[in-house]
Design a protein around this motif. Sequence first.
Motif, PDB file in Angstrom:
ATOM      1  N   LEU A  57       0.345  -1.316  -0.451  1.00 53.33           N
ATOM      2  CA  LEU A  57      -0.245   0.163   0.054  1.00 53.33           C
ATOM      3  C   LEU A  57       0.634   1.190  -0.112  1.00 53.33           C
ATOM      4  O   LEU A  57       0.620   2.065  -0.471  1.00 53.33           O
ATOM      5  N   THR A  58       2.136   1.503   0.986  1.00 54.99           N
ATOM      6  CA  THR A  58       2.647   2.332   0.557  1.00 54.99           C
ATOM      7  C   THR A  58       3.668   2.858   0.256  1.00 54.99           C
ATOM      8  O   THR A  58       4.544   3.109  -0.511  1.00 54.99           O
ATOM      9  N   HIS A  59       3.966   1.168  -0.724  1.00 55.91           N
ATOM     10  CA  HIS A  59       5.705   1.621  -1.448  1.00 55.91           C
ATOM     11  C   HIS A  59       6.834   1.515  -1.198  1.00 55.91           C
ATOM     12  O   HIS A  59       7.912   2.294  -1.187  1.00 55.91           O
ATOM     13  N   VAL A  60       6.644   1.184   0.592  1.00 55.31           N
ATOM     14  CA  VAL A  60       8.190   1.797   1.759  1.00 55.31           C
ATOM     15  C   VAL A  60       8.282   0.125   2.036  1.00 55.31           C
ATOM     16  O   VAL A  60       7.608  -0.209   2.912  1.00 55.31           O
ATOM     17  N   LYS A  61       9.484  -0.296   1.778  1.00 53.57           N
ATOM     18  CA  LYS A  61       9.775  -1.592   2.684  1.00 53.57           C
ATOM     19  C   LYS A  61       9.438  -1.221   4.678  1.00 53.57           C
ATOM     20  O   LYS A  61      10.633  -0.016   5.331  1.00 53.57           O
ATOM     21  N   LEU A  62       8.788  -1.720   4.799  1.00 54.58           N
ATOM     22  CA  LEU A  62       8.642  -1.026   6.776  1.00 54.58           C
ATOM     23  C   LEU A  62       7.935  -2.639   7.338  1.00 54.58           C
ATOM     24  O   LEU A  62       8.013  -4.003   6.656  1.00 54.58           O
ATOM     25  N   ILE A  63       8.925  -2.702   8.288  1.00 54.24           N
ATOM     26  CA  ILE A  63       8.627  -3.981   9.665  1.00 54.24           C
ATOM     27  C   ILE A  63       7.391  -2.726  10.299  1.00 54.24           C
ATOM     28  O   ILE A  63       7.289  -2.175  11.452  1.00 54.24           O
ATOM     29  N   VAL A  64       6.257  -3.914  10.776  1.00 58.04           N
ATOM     30  CA  VAL A  64       5.559  -2.582  12.295  1.00 58.04           C
ATOM     31  C   VAL A  64       5.886  -4.047  13.659  1.00 58.04           C
ATOM     32  O   VAL A  64       5.926  -5.604  13.458  1.00 58.04           O
ATOM     33  N   SER A  65       6.618  -3.612  14.054  1.00 65.95           N
ATOM     34  CA  SER A  65       6.959  -4.224  15.211  1.00 65.95           C
ATOM     35  C   SER A  65       6.359  -4.903  16.763  1.00 65.95           C
ATOM     36  O   SER A  65       6.569  -4.691  17.697  1.00 65.95           O
ATOM     37  N   ARG A  66       5.136  -2.980  16.869  1.00 66.95           N
ATOM     38  CA  ARG A  66       4.103  -3.539  17.652  1.00 66.95           C
ATOM     39  C   ARG A  66       2.973  -2.984  17.052  1.00 66.95           C
ATOM     40  O   ARG A  66       2.694  -2.625  15.916  1.00 66.95           O
ATOM     41  N   LEU A  67       2.082  -3.809  17.903  1.00 66.89           N
ATOM     42  CA  LEU A  67       0.340  -3.493  17.825  1.00 66.89           C
ATOM     43  C   LEU A  67      -0.294  -2.851  19.043  1.00 66.89           C
ATOM     44  O   LEU A  67      -0.758  -4.060  19.828  1.00 66.89           O
ATOM     45  N   ILE A  68      -0.947  -2.004  18.901  1.00 69.96           N
ATOM     46  CA  ILE A  68      -1.914  -1.773  20.414  1.00 69.96           C
ATOM     47  C   ILE A  68      -3.588  -1.740  19.962  1.00 69.96           C
ATOM     48  O   ILE A  68      -4.081  -0.359  18.932  1.00 69.96           O
ATOM     49  N   HIS A  69      -4.194  -2.898  19.540  1.00 71.02           N
ATOM     50  CA  HIS A  69      -5.666  -2.128  19.527  1.00 71.02           C
ATOM     51  C   HIS A  69      -6.239  -1.198  19.859  1.00 71.02           C
ATOM     52  O   HIS A  69      -6.141  -0.616  21.333  1.00 71.02           O
TER      53      HIS A  69
ATOM     54  N   ASP B 288      -8.353  -1.478  21.742  1.00 66.82           N
ATOM     55  CA  ASP B 288      -9.440  -2.298  23.253  1.00 66.82           C
ATOM     56  C   ASP B 288      -8.299  -2.233  23.659  1.00 66.82           C
ATOM     57  O   ASP B 288      -8.625  -2.047  25.289  1.00 66.82           O
ATOM     58  N   GLY B 289      -6.907  -1.653  24.054  1.00 63.57           N
ATOM     59  CA  GLY B 289      -5.686  -1.245  24.604  1.00 63.57           C
ATOM     60  C   GLY B 289      -5.081  -2.946  24.499  1.00 63.57           C
ATOM     61  O   GLY B 289      -4.234  -2.983  25.723  1.00 63.57           O
ATOM     62  N   ILE B 290      -5.265  -3.401  23.743  1.00 58.52           N
ATOM     63  CA  ILE B 290      -4.953  -5.182  23.825  1.00 58.52           C
ATOM     64  C   ILE B 290      -2.926  -4.750  22.953  1.00 58.52           C
ATOM     65  O   ILE B 290      -3.538  -4.224  21.680  1.00 58.52           O
ATOM     66  N   ASP B 291      -2.111  -5.216  23.620  1.00 55.59           N
ATOM     67  CA  ASP B 291      -0.568  -4.997  23.061  1.00 55.59           C
ATOM     68  C   ASP B 291       0.075  -6.149  22.954  1.00 55.59           C
ATOM     69  O   ASP B 291      -0.354  -7.202  23.269  1.00 55.59           O
ATOM     70  N   GLU B 292       0.094  -6.250  21.741  1.00 54.18           N
ATOM     71  CA  GLU B 292       0.870  -7.303  20.711  1.00 54.18           C
ATOM     72  C   GLU B 292       1.519  -7.005  20.156  1.00 54.18           C
ATOM     73  O   GLU B 292       1.708  -5.939  19.098  1.00 54.18           O
ATOM     74  N   ILE B 293       2.198  -8.322  19.586  1.00 52.82           N
ATOM     75  CA  ILE B 293       3.101  -8.450  18.694  1.00 52.82           C
ATOM     76  C   ILE B 293       2.864  -9.144  17.355  1.00 52.82           C
ATOM     77  O   ILE B 293       2.293 -10.208  17.364  1.00 52.82           O
ATOM     78  N   PRO B 294       2.395  -8.424  16.435  1.00 55.85           N
ATOM     79  CA  PRO B 294       1.274  -8.770  14.547  1.00 55.85           C
ATOM     80  C   PRO B 294       2.770  -9.698  14.138  1.00 55.85           C
ATOM     81  O   PRO B 294       4.056  -9.169  14.375  1.00 55.85           O
ATOM     82  N   ASP B 295       2.264 -10.207  13.669  1.00 59.32           N
ATOM     83  CA  ASP B 295       2.830 -11.096  12.857  1.00 59.32           C
ATOM     84  C   ASP B 295       2.714 -10.768  10.605  1.00 59.32           C
ATOM     85  O   ASP B 295       1.441  -9.939  10.845  1.00 59.32           O
TER      86      ASP B 295
END
Length: 554
Positions: A230-242, A244-251
């Motif tokens: 979508l962004t045409h940029v190489k990136l990594i999502v290292s953290r995700l906070i939903h 509802d406040g739940i914090d996780e490491i996404p795949d």
Amino acid sequence: MDWFTNLFFGTGIAHSILVMTLAIALGLFLSEKLKIKGITLGITWILFSAIAFSHFGMHLDPQVESFAKDFGLILFVYSIGLQVGPSFFSSFGKGGLKLNMLALSIVLLGCVTAWLIHFISGEDIAVMTGVLFGAVTNTPGLGAAQQAYQDITGVANPDIASGYAMAYPLGVVGILVSMMLIRLIFRIKTENEEEQVAKEKGEQKQIEHIDVQLTNAQVDGLRVRDLSQLTHVKLIVSRLIHADGIDEIPDGDTVLHIGDKVRIVGDHEDERTVLLLGERTEIPSEEKNTEVHLVNRHIIVTKPKLNGKRIGDLNVRAAYHITITRIRRAGIELLATPDLVLQLGDRLTVVGEKDTLDKVAKVFGNSTKKLDAPNLASLFFGIVLGVLLGSLPIMLPGLSQPFKLGLAGGSLIVAILIGAFGPKWHLVTYTTSSANLMIREIGIALFLAAVGFGAGKTFVATLLDGGYVWIGYGVIITLLPPMLIGIAARKWMKLDYFTLMGLIAGSTTNPPALAYATSQSSQNDRAAVAYSTVYPLTMFLRVLTGQMMILFFL
């Protein structure tokens, strides 16, 4: 006492080892003690010590001299090749191409200047080649030229080393003078340069991550792996906070929704990425929020079986629910994309839960003790390949006999290739900095001592018989190329002064010049960056042109 006299002025292996190591020890001592305003001739004092020993009747056994010169040169250039190999090809990207083309111009202009002096004065081209490499303080080029001469004629030419020795001292100082002259010509004030660099740095600031809250309806329902497309940029999502406040490491298959907060790791800050996804926010780190259970940790790759493996093939993200965000290799930070190949000694930045990261550390090894011992098998295997490549006859148009890369050229090319691509072939190429430096220093010490003993027999006679003119030739070669290219780079390419100094120091592979350049600014590292950008190609070109000068013009 005859045994003592014979040990110093006689013949044999014991005599050769004694006087050679004594010359090396004296040269190293002088390199530490003899400094003028912090500037020293460095390890080249070994050459002058050996010349003095040889002048007063201390000579090496011919076979010992030949072996020390060739094997020392191989060790020296091979260790350099391993060091620059990982960054050799990448140095041509991200602005490095312009700097490398300028360095190439300085190298070639130096060769042209040496040839013109030869053409106008009638000075022997072999001598001018030695003067050239003394003027640019480059020892591997000297070794390549000597070997090429011996391959063609079957005999060594001590005048090559004499020309090098005459031009070297003012070569060290001349590079610094060229920097100062450019500063005077353009009336450069370092304070103004500092301000300009700081301004550019603020406009092009590199950051480790961007925190974004997703507000764009197009993102709702997308998977994490779809963001790069979508962004045409190489990136990594290292953290995700939903939301509802739940914090996780996404795949890669984690689904995103409106209101989620994501931490994106990339090479550069990209406002376009923020606009496409939502708006800036801030995700609390473990330092700011004690309730956060996710932490960053540095883990070192020390298991040999992981050498050459792609990050994506290890499947550690799914197995341990962690994210590898960055990799630091040879002083360079890389984005940890799935297709990136791991090398032994890589330092990973990993995000995950504290307990899980302990398990991940065991997967990668994370034992620095395993990296202490140098991998001698790959070292000597590479040297074997280097000798084979250097001895391979290559027919070139215009040459009456086959061209050879020589021991120096072959070893350097093989080392660069192994350093760059060895992990992909599952070759363990990692060597600690201290081990690499030890091999390099031993190699150059042996080489300079052997060259000095060979040149010392006729050095003083050559100097008195007109060799002093070579000093003047060396000054011309030292000053003219960096001055002309430096002025052009400043006037038309608008290169800042710190980058310009690093370019000049790197194109002459001159550490004292780099030390001077870096001392001119405590606010930025542009001189060091420019030096390291052009150093790999310059070193390769110096070795190559050392042979070309002899092969084409002798």
